[in-house]
Design an enzyme around this catalytic site. Structure first.
Site, mmCIF file in Angstrom:
data_model
loop_
_atom_site.group_PDB
_atom_site.id
_atom_site.type_symbol
_atom_site.label_atom_id
_atom_site.label_comp_id
_atom_site.label_asym_id
_atom_site.label_seq_id
_atom_site.Cartn_x
_atom_site.Cartn_y
_atom_site.Cartn_z
ATOM 1 N N ARG A 51 43.557 -6.617 4.976
ATOM 2 C CA ARG A 51 42.226 -7.241 4.963
ATOM 3 C C ARG A 51 41.691 -7.302 3.538
ATOM 4 O O ARG A 51 41.064 -6.354 3.061
ATOM 5 C CB ARG A 51 41.279 -6.470 5.882
ATOM 6 C CG ARG A 51 41.649 -6.590 7.354
ATOM 7 C CD ARG A 51 40.764 -5.747 8.248
ATOM 8 N NE ARG A 51 41.024 -4.322 8.074
ATOM 9 C CZ ARG A 51 40.456 -3.362 8.809
ATOM 10 N NH1 ARG A 51 39.602 -3.696 9.748
ATOM 11 N NH2 ARG A 51 40.750 -2.107 8.601
ATOM 12 N N ASP A 53 39.474 -8.153 0.265
ATOM 13 C CA ASP A 53 38.034 -8.178 0.028
ATOM 14 C C ASP A 53 37.582 -9.533 -0.505
ATOM 15 O O ASP A 53 38.397 -10.396 -0.837
ATOM 16 C CB ASP A 53 37.655 -7.090 -0.980
ATOM 17 C CG ASP A 53 37.902 -5.688 -0.444
ATOM 18 O OD1 ASP A 53 37.863 -5.514 0.792
ATOM 19 O OD2 ASP A 53 38.137 -4.775 -1.259
ATOM 20 N N ARG A 198 41.490 -2.189 -7.889
ATOM 21 C CA ARG A 198 40.524 -2.645 -8.893
ATOM 22 C C ARG A 198 40.004 -1.486 -9.752
ATOM 23 O O ARG A 198 39.734 -1.656 -10.941
ATOM 24 C CB ARG A 198 39.382 -3.384 -8.197
ATOM 25 C CG ARG A 198 39.826 -4.705 -7.572
ATOM 26 C CD ARG A 198 38.837 -5.223 -6.553
ATOM 27 N NE ARG A 198 37.527 -5.465 -7.160
ATOM 28 C CZ ARG A 198 36.437 -5.738 -6.443
ATOM 29 N NH1 ARG A 198 36.494 -5.756 -5.112
ATOM 30 N NH2 ARG A 198 35.292 -5.961 -7.059
#
Length: 261
Positions: A51, A53, A198
């Site tokens: 999933r 972002d 990230r």
């Protein structure tokens, strides 16, 4: 009723992530389900391998769905793409076993993060990569990335909103390479925490700017403290390259990294 897998690529810039949301139609899942439902002439629900972002792209997202409809492969692909926006494309589809699960059967997942490291700012590539003007030391970044390998507690790279019950993840591959003005961070793991990649990239950039050493990077991992790591970097340079399965044979769509120079 048959179970199908579908291979999808998309540019995540205009979407609020993959997962469907009650208050928004701007999700990848909503667009895919709408298009498949049109072709199948019945309501289709999909489950994805990862999933992603908001703002994250994918070159090999895998989903599965069940349908009573019987369509030729060509009809599934051309029909679905007719109803998809231009930044989402269904590139492959096929029947699979009834117990195949796109998420739970995935043994590994690979992402890349791309940085354009140049004095010239991004123009047409603005939504595709992160731009950093100052020269980054990719050799030191790669040395630091190797500290990620193995099964470890990655609390230092976990967003505060993460709902995962475990912070333990196993990383199989972590490399930083340069191709001309582009730096590519490639990482393969069994799974990832919220914003994990990230935050890792934000910390590797500090290594690349010589603000911290690879040894400092290793220490950040060991201390399990999010406050010690770098900032959560923008999503636009992140690409889901795809999952790996033991029970699904599909051709990986080659990411365009080979075209960078």
């Amino acid at each position: 009723m048959s179970r199908y897998f579908a291979q999808v690529e998309y540019k995540g810039t205009n979407y609020k992530g993959f997962q469907k949301q009650k208050n928004s139609k701007q999700t990848i899942q909503q667009k895919i389900e709408f298009a498949l439902s049109k072709v199948a002439n019945e309501k289709i629900s999909v489950v994805c391998a990862g999933r992603t972002d908001a703002g994250v792209h994918a070159t090999n997202q895998i989903v599965h769905f069940d349908s009573k409809s019987k369509r030729e492969k060509k009809s599934w692909i051309s029909g679905t793409n007719r109803y998809l926006p231009n930044d989402i494309s269904l590139i492959n589809i096929g029947k699979t076993s009834d117990d195949f699960h796109a998420r739970f059967d995935a043994k590994k997942r690979t992402y890349i993060y791309i940085i354009k490291n140049s004095e010239i700012p991004l123009g047409i590539e603005f939504d595709n990569f992160l731009w950093i003007r100052s020269r980054l030391n990719e050799k030191q970044m790669n040395k630091a990335a190797k500290k990620l390998l193995g099964e470890q507690d990655f609390s230092s790279f976990r967003a505060s909103g993460c709902q995962s019950k475990s912070v333990i993840r196993r990383i199989y591959k972590a490399n930083v390479t340069r191709k001309g003005n582009y730096l590519i961070f490639e990482v393969t793991a069994n799974a990832f925490l919220l914003n994990m990649i990230r935050i890792i990239v934000g910390t590797l950039i500090k290594v690349g700017k010589n603000e911290i050493t690879p040894e400092d990077f290793e220490d950040i991992i060991k201390k399990r403290d999010r406050k010690l790591a770098g900032r959560t970097i923008e999503a636009k340079g992140l690409y889901f390259v795809g999952p790996e399965y033991n029970n699904l044979d599909y051709k990986v769509n080659k990411v365009f990294v080979n075209e960078l120079d």
